[in-house]
Structures are given as structure tokens and as C-alpha cells.
Design an enzyme around this catalytic site. Structure first.
Site, mmCIF file in Angstrom:
data_model
loop_
_atom_site.group_PDB
_atom_site.id
_atom_site.type_symbol
_atom_site.label_atom_id
_atom_site.label_comp_id
_atom_site.label_asym_id
_atom_site.label_seq_id
_atom_site.Cartn_x
_atom_site.Cartn_y
_atom_site.Cartn_z
ATOM 1 N N ASP A 56 10.450 -1.098 -7.084
ATOM 2 C CA ASP A 56 10.214 -2.291 -7.416
ATOM 3 C C ASP A 56 10.906 -3.024 -9.517
ATOM 4 O O ASP A 56 11.727 -4.028 -9.313
ATOM 5 C CB ASP A 56 9.186 -3.496 -7.213
ATOM 6 C CG ASP A 56 8.420 -3.245 -5.819
ATOM 7 O OD1 ASP A 56 8.876 -3.058 -5.297
ATOM 8 O OD2 ASP A 56 7.174 -3.278 -5.701
ATOM 9 N N TYR A 79 5.153 -8.867 -0.373
ATOM 10 C CA TYR A 79 3.757 -8.644 -1.406
ATOM 11 C C TYR A 79 3.863 -9.178 -2.696
ATOM 12 O O TYR A 79 4.655 -9.132 -3.752
ATOM 13 C CB TYR A 79 3.661 -6.849 -1.520
ATOM 14 C CG TYR A 79 3.429 -5.947 -0.481
ATOM 15 C CD1 TYR A 79 2.477 -6.655 -0.826
ATOM 16 C CD2 TYR A 79 4.022 -5.525 0.303
ATOM 17 C CE1 TYR A 79 1.217 -5.687 -0.070
ATOM 18 C CE2 TYR A 79 2.707 -4.962 0.958
ATOM 19 C CZ TYR A 79 2.191 -5.083 1.080
ATOM 20 O OH TYR A 79 0.868 -3.900 1.996
#
Length: 812
Positions: free
Chosen positions: A429, A514
């Protein structure tokens, strides 16, 4: 005037009325006249009371009594209201009742994120440099030179410490700028300074990474996404019948793309499997069964091609092949039907009440000035990196530095699937930007309503720096259990305890599907906890043969794919200085003879202590047994002769790490280790990098190399790299959202022989009750809480979270 007595009958009932006649003979009705038919009247003249006069007197008497009762009720009601008002709790003080223990230190600004003005100054300076030839277009093509990122360049640790301790000058403030040189086929990092008003820039790419950065390692930008979406529209136009019959795609209805990463199977690849989902709330759990492999290695979109397609579990080489076989009816078709809106987060029932709300009875016991926080005995500086997210610096307890840096480094997930959109997926990420997606926090939900909210600015993949309102929150929180307590019912009857009030420093980042909630928590016992909780939507794939080997079905034709979550933190503890040691402690059972019965033996726990001396020895792998107590220690001792230290207590439920034989593993090699201890180096600033995702096979940062040189870690400045996380096997309760409960991990930094006693014993929050003192407020503020309570002064609810969200000029 002549009165008339009127007598009449109606329906067998006698009635009477009264009237009077004025001069002129005109009859008038009196107030008590009944509404009967016109009577026959006989006149009389008399001064004696008539029935009409008696009725009038009775009516007047009733009115008088009604007025009296009304006045009495009004008086009583006012007395009651005055009493209620006098007993109503006063408004809580918005001002701090008790003074702060310390003063703010503007030296914290050495770690402060760039201001909007500084971002603009760096941008304007770089745009003026003709040799860089940076595009000024609002949406930039991959073939142009693009200023992708501007961020604070952290000072060298030695310089920062000298400044913080009053032994050196303020380090030169500089920024790091990342430029995607699409025209030249490479990426460069520049340091720009000094700030404010920069006058120089220098290329630091080779200095930092010891290699050149190919243009294929770049993050996909908004400009490139726009071109990808236009390209996909062309595909859809060729498959009009299929798209309509299978997915109901038309002029006013689309499907949404979600991409697989990494983009290919070898270095230099930029081939992305794109899966499609229904255009509904929670699109991530509405897969449609259609995926496309797009080759976009070239910086020129005209060179892009489709290399494969997947439709309902069947592969096709070209768009034309899929179209031909679909029209011929030789493939198993997907027939569109409406899907229930199970992904919506709109409440199924109307909210009827508000849950418990914390508030500050005597003002906030913490203070924020610029990027500096004071809370009781704690102080620290903070920042929010666009790439790695939350970080704090110069963390002190009772004025003594304990932590130089505590920061998020990386969040990684590895997925399992039989379909291509997930089968190779390994998300890193920080390559997209963890802090980049820290949007506004919602009062009363993401953080307590009365928390303090902090705005942040960022410059990443934008034409100008943007503000993200209320993207950090700070609040003191009752953790819901006592920090310590004991009730003594033998010999000396008493109760002693202390509420566990701690300071929480939080942000939440929404990275695609998420949402990660990042908490740094500061306890009155001298402990610091950093933890993460995951929520949001699971990633899913279309259910085909073999899917159930990789997860559970969670909706019609929807598989929740098994995946791991690994989170890496950097913990740069400075325990009484920068000369530290790494120690472990555990237990073992030993067979000992009883001192008073030498012929009898017992298995007794015994302390086992070790001091590890090199980086490789201190690289504690997840696949081996790890000692339960891990310490960064000083050679200085406490009152009892034990080395003063801080313990690393890791909470983790991770799945298995990717085997090291896999070519992508080196980009995430930090996840091999539960804890790894290295000697501090400014050149080893992070465990991952912006380029790890898209050049995963030749990573610019391979954490395992930090350990390969196997340097001594005795009496050195040490850094702990801590990995935590959890295995996620999605289940039906993950619909519509994964909950935070049980989905997370973290590390607790606890004093271990650092103090001579628990420092919280000196807290004013302590409570002590002895027999006979139950009602005394001397050592128990709770006893007087009823007399001291106040009603909160609430800030108005506001929300600006949709400002600055990622937008595309063109989408599918």
C-alpha cells in the site's frame, strides 16, 4: 327595562329562559338563554331576584374561581421550573482547569509536514527549472514529465538530536520531490531546499537506491487511469451485445474496474488484469465475472493492447474471439439479473437513540500547538506522510526521550484465487500512498465527538496541494478498565485503583476497498501502544469451479478470497540515549531438589536471559520460536541494579509469509521477521518504497539487505522493525463490511525495570478508599462527582470528507 320570564316546552321537557325589553319594546336575549323554540312569555316587574340574575351571579363566581386557580397553578409551575433550573448542571468549562505540566517546544517543527505555502514554493521552483521540463497540464499523460509527489525530507538523526537537545543548529528544512520523466523513460527523486524559498535541487536517486528507477516502476497516476478507462470503453463498444445481456451495460449504466497488482510476472512488465464489478454501493463485493489483461508498458496509450480476456471462467486471446464465440452461442453465458443491494451501509433500521458520549468535565488535559502534543507527563511531535502514513518523533515521558521515531512503514496483503484478477495479487500500500488516503474523520463515529481534529495538507498526484480537513484526531479516552486496582479484604481493609485514561492519536486511511484505523496510544504507566484495525470491504471474485479452495461464498456467485494482512512498524527507541543493547528473556523449567528435602525434586520455572550481539542473530523469524520478552536496554541500571529497558510486546495473528523462493518476496522481505533489530543508519530510512509495487521483482528497497551485513548491535543506536497483522478468511459476516473486532494487531512498548516503581502511582487519577472514608473526596474524586458534574459544550457536527477525493475526468 322590563324582565320577562319565559316558559316553553319541547319534546316533553320544560324549559325556561330570561329576557329583557328595552324602550321601544325590542327584546334582547340574556347570556343564560337556552336555545329552544320561541316561547310564550309573561311579563313581570319585580326587584326580587329572578332565575336569570341568579345564573349570572353563579357564572361570575365560577370565572373568579377559575382565575384564582389559574394564578395558583402559574405560581407553582414557576417555582418548580426555577427549582429545576437551579439544579441543572452548569456547562463544562471549555478552558483547562488544571495547568499543563510542560510547555510546548517549537523545535518539534523540524518534523512538521510541509505547509501549503511550502508545497507551492517547491512546486513553483521545480516548474521553473527548464532542464526538468515538467508538464503543467492538469491531467498529465504517461509520456510527459510529471511532478508526482512532494513531501518533507526528514533531517538526519544526529542533526535532529543535536537541535532537540540544544547542542546544534536547526537542520536545514528540505523537501523530497518525485518526478516521473515520461519523456526520458526514468524516475528521479530530488531534494529541494532550503525551505522556505528554495534555491537548489539535487538528484538523490542513486544515493538512496544505488540504482536507476525505470519508468515502469511508477505508480499509476490519475492521468494514466483516465487513459485506461477510455481504452476499456473501446473494448466495451466492440462487445455491446455481450455487455448488455450479461451485465446490463448501456449508455446510462456501467461496470466499475478494480485492478490486480503487481502488474505482470517479471521486471519491466506493466500488464494489469482488470476485474469488473457492478456499479453499486460496495462494488468490491459485486463481481460480474469479466476480466481483461491490459498491456500498458508503453508511455504512449496508442500502443496499448489487450492480451487476454476472462468471461465466466473461460479465457480468450482477443476481443474478437470472445465476441465471435458469444454470438455463436458456443460458450457458457452469464445472464444478467438484478442483484440485491447487500453492499449498502445505509442503516437497515432508523437510528432511534445516541449511544454514550464522552466529554471533558474540567477541560482537556492535553494541548496541541502546531505539530506538538502535550498530555500529562507525555510530549511528542507528529506528522502524516503521504506514502507511509502516521508517525511520531521525539516521544518523551516526564521530559526524558524514550522514542526518537515511531512510524507506520508498510501494509501488505497476499491473496489466493483461481481467477487472474486475484491469483497473483500482492498489495503493497505505500506504493499507492497510505497517508494519501487519510480523509476526514466523522465526529462521534471515527473519533469521539469532543476529540480535537487536525487538518493536513498533501501533494501527491495532484496539480496543487490539497487540504484534508479533520484527518487526524486526538482525544483522551477511558479505556474501559482500570489501569491497576486491588481490593484488600485481609488484615488491612482498603481499595486502591486508577482509571485507565490514555491519549489516543488516530487517523484512518481508506485505501481502495480497505479502511485501516491507526492508533498511537499513550498510557500513564509510561507505555506506548501502536496498533491497527482493519475494516471496509473485502475483495472478492466471481465464483467459478475451484473457487472454494480459496475462500468462502458470501453472496450469490461471490467468493470472499483468503488473504493475509502484514503491517510493518519502525520503532526507534532511544533508552537513556542512543547507546543500547538488545536482550531477550523467557522461562524454562528446571528440576531442582527441595532445600528442606534434598531427596525430593520439583520442576520450577527459571528466568533465561540473553543478550544478542549481531543483526542476523536479532532477526527473529516468524517461522521460529521467539522469546516472549524482547528488550531495548541501556547499560544504566535502576535502583535495584537491573538494566533499564523498554519491552517490545507484539500482538499478531499473521498468516504464513510468502515463500522466499517466490520472485516477489524480496520486496516484502521485512515480513519474514516478527522483530528485526538493526543498527540505525540514515540510509535505511524505510523498510519499503514507493516503487516496490510496480517493480516488485527488482525492489529498490530489499529489507533483508539491512541484515545481510550483520553489523554489531551492542552499545549502538538500535532500530526495531516490528511486523504484525492477521490472516483473513472471509465469511458471511464480512457482508457488507468487515468489522474491526478481532481484525488487527500491534506492538506495545512497556517500561521494564526502566523506573524504580510504576510511574502511574504519582497520577492524580488514583483512588484510595479506607474504611470510614467512603464519602471523602480527599483521595477519591469519584465520591464528589455528583456535585461536580457539568453538561458538555458540544461542537457542531460538520463533515467535509468528500472534498479532495480522487476523481477521474473520464471513467468507464
Amino acid at each position: 327595562m322590563t324582565f320577562h320570564k319565559c316558559l316553553f316546552k319541547e319534546g316533553g321537557r320544560d324549559g325556561w329562559g330570561c329576557g329583557f325589553e328595552e324602550r321601544g319594546g325590542k327584546q334582547k336575549s340574556c347570556r343564560a338563554r337556552l336555545s329552544f323554540p320561541k316561547p310564550q312569555c309573561s311579563s313581570f316587574a319585580s326587584l326580587s331576584p329572578s332565575p336569570c340574575v341568579m345564573v349570572e351571579r353563579r357564572m361570575n363566581s365560577l370565572v373568579k374561581w377559575a382565575l384564582v386557580v389559574f394564578v395558583l397553578v402559574s405560581i407553582i409551575l414557576n417555582i418548580v421550573l426555577i427549582g429545576i433550573h437551579s439544579r441543572r448542571a452548569p456547562k463544562c468549562s471549555a478552558q483547562r482547569v488544571h495547568p499543563l505540566k510542560r510547555k510546548h517546544d517549537e523545535r518539534s517543527l523540524a518534523f512538521a509536514d510541509l505547509t501549503r505555502e511550502e508545497y507551492l514554493q517547491v512546486q513553483e521552483y521545480l516548474l521553473r527549472q527548464t532542464d526538468l521540463d515538467i508538464s503543467t497540464n492538469h491531467i498529465t499523460k504517461p509520456s510527459e514529465n510529471f511532478l508526482f509527489l512532494i513531501e518533507l525530507s526528514l533531517p538526519k538523526k544526529a542533526d535532529a538530536l543535536a537541535y532537540l537537545d540544544g547542542k546544534g543548529a536547526n537542520p536545514i528544512r528540505e523537501a523530497t520531490a518525485v518526478v516521473f520523466h515520461g519523456k526520458r523513460g526514468y524516475i528521479k527523486e530530488y531534494v529541494v531546499g532550503p525551505l522556505p524559498n528554495p534555491t537548489y535541487h539535487r538528484d538523490v536517486t542513486m544515493e538512496r537506491y544505488k540504482t536507476e528507477l525505470p519508468i515502469t516502476a511508477r505508480t499509476v497516476t490519475i492521468g494514466e487511469y483516465s487513459l485506461m478507462f477510455k481504452f476499456l470503453e473501446q473494448i466495451f463498444s466492440k462487445l455491446g451485445k455481450l455487455m448488455k445481456e450479461s451485465f446490463d451495460v448501456g449508455p446510462d449504466k456501467n461496470v466499475n474496474p478494480f485492478e490486480q497488482m503487481p502488474r505482470g510476472v517479471r521486471s519491466g512488465d506493466r500488464k494489469t488484469w482488470i476485474s469488473f464489478f457492478r456499479d453499486m454501493a460496495g462494488m468490491y463485493i459485486h463481481p460480474v465475472g469479466f476480466e481483461v489483461l491490459l498491456n500498458h508498458e508503453s508511455v504512449n496509450a496508442s500502443d496499448w493492447t489487450v492480451e487476454r480476456l476472462l468471461y465466466n471462467g473461460q479465457y480468450f486471446l482477443t476481443v474478437e474471439e470472445l465476441q465471435q464465440k458469444y454470438d455463436a452461442g458456443s460458450i457458457k453465458k452469464i445472464v444478467y439479473k438484478e442483484s440485491p443491494d447487500y453492499g449498502s451501509l445505509k442503516p437497515r433500521n432508523k437510528p432511534l437513540q445516541i449511544g454514550p458520549q464522552p466529554f471533558y468535565a474540567e477541560g482537556k488535559r492535553y494541548s496541541i500547538s502546531h505539530n506538538h502534543v502535550l498530555y500529562l507527563d507525555w510530549s511528542f511531535a507528529f506528522g502524516l506522510s503521504s506514502l507511509t502514513g502516521m508517525r511520531v518523533f521525539d516521544v518523551r515521558f516526564k521530559g526524558e526521550r524514550i522514542i526518537y521515531e515511531l512510524s507506520v512503514q508498510e501494509a501488505m496483503s497476499v491473496y489466493g484465487s483461481v481467477t487472474p484478477g486475484m491469483i497473483l495479487t500482492k498489495f503493497l500500500d505505500s506504493s499507492i500512498g497510505i497517508g494519501r488516503f487519510a480523509h476526514e474523520l466523522v465526529r462521534g463515529v471515527d473519533c469521539p465527538h469532543e476529540a480535537t481534529y487536525v487538518d493536513t495538507y498533501r501533494y501527491i498526484d495532484v496539480p496543487a496541494p490539497g487540504i484534508f480537513r479533520n484527518s487526524i484526531c486526538v482525544f483522551e479516552h477511558n479505556m474501559g478498565q482500570p489501569l491497576r486496582r486491588h481490593f484488600s479484604d485481609f488484615f488491612h481493609n482498603s481499595y486502591g485503583g486508577m482509571v485507565n485514561s490514555a491519549l489516543v492519536f488516530r487517523t484512518i486511511t481508506s485505501i481502495g476497498n480497505y479502511d485501516y484505523m491507526w492508533d498511537f496510544i499513550f498510557y500513564q504507566s509510561g507505555s506506548v501502544e501502536v496498533k491497527v484495525h482493519a475494516t471496509g470491504y473485502i475483495s472478492s471474485s466471481y465464483l467459478v469451479d475451484g473457487s472454494l479452495r480459496h475462500g468462502h461464498q458470501v453472496a450469490e456467485n461471490v467468493l470472499g478470497n483468503i488473504h493475509t494482512h502484514f503491517i510493518n512498524f519502525k520503532v526507534d527507541l532511544d533508552v537513556l540515549g542512543v547507546k543500547n543493547y538488545f536482550q531477550t528473556k523467557d522461562m524454562e523449567y528446571v528440576n531442582v531438589s527441595l532445600p528442606w528435602m534434598s531427596d525430593r525434586y520439583a520442576m520450577v520455572p527459571q528466568l533465561v536471559e540473553k543478550q544478542l550481539t549481531t543483526e542476523q542473530e536479532a532477526a527473529l523469524r516468524y517461522d521460529t520460536k521467539t522469546p516472549r520478552y524482547l528488550h531495548i536496554a541501556s547499560n544504566k541500571t535502576n535502583r535495584w541494579g537491573h538494566q533499564r529497558s523498554y519491552r517490545l510486546q507484539v500482538f499478531s495473528f499473521t498468516g504464513d509469509h510468502l515463500p522466499e523462493s517466490q520472485p516477489e518476496e524480496r520486496a516484502m522481505s521485512w515480513a519474514r521477521y516478527k522483530v528485526a533489530i538493526t543498527k540505525h543508519k540514515d540510509s535505511e530510512q524505510t523498510s519499503s518504497s514507493l516503487y516496490s509495487q510496480n517493480n516488485i521483482w527488482s525492489p529498490t528497497v530489499d529489507f533483508s539487505k539491512y541484515i545481510e551485513d550483520n553489523e554489531s548491535i551492542e552499545d549502538e543506536d538500535l532500530v526495531a522493525w516490528v511486523t504484525t497483522g492477521f490472516l483473513h478468511i472471509p465469511h458471511s459476516e464480512d457482508i457488507p463490511n468487515t468489522v474491526t473486532v478481532g481484525n488487527g494487531g500491534g506492538v506495545l512498548l512497556r517500561p521494564h525495570n526502566y523506573f524504580d516503581e510504576d510511574p502511574s502511582i504519582h497520577s492524580a487519577d488514583g483512588v484510595y478508599i479506607a474504611p470510614g472514608s467512603e464519602d471523602s473526596c480527599d483521595n477519591n474524586r469519584m465520591a464528589c462527582l455528583a456535585q461536580e458534574t457539568c453538561s458538555p459544550i458540544l461542537e457542531p457536527f460538520t463533515y467535509h470528507g468528500f472534498e479532495g477525493v480522487m476523481k477521474f475526468e473520464d471513467s468507464v
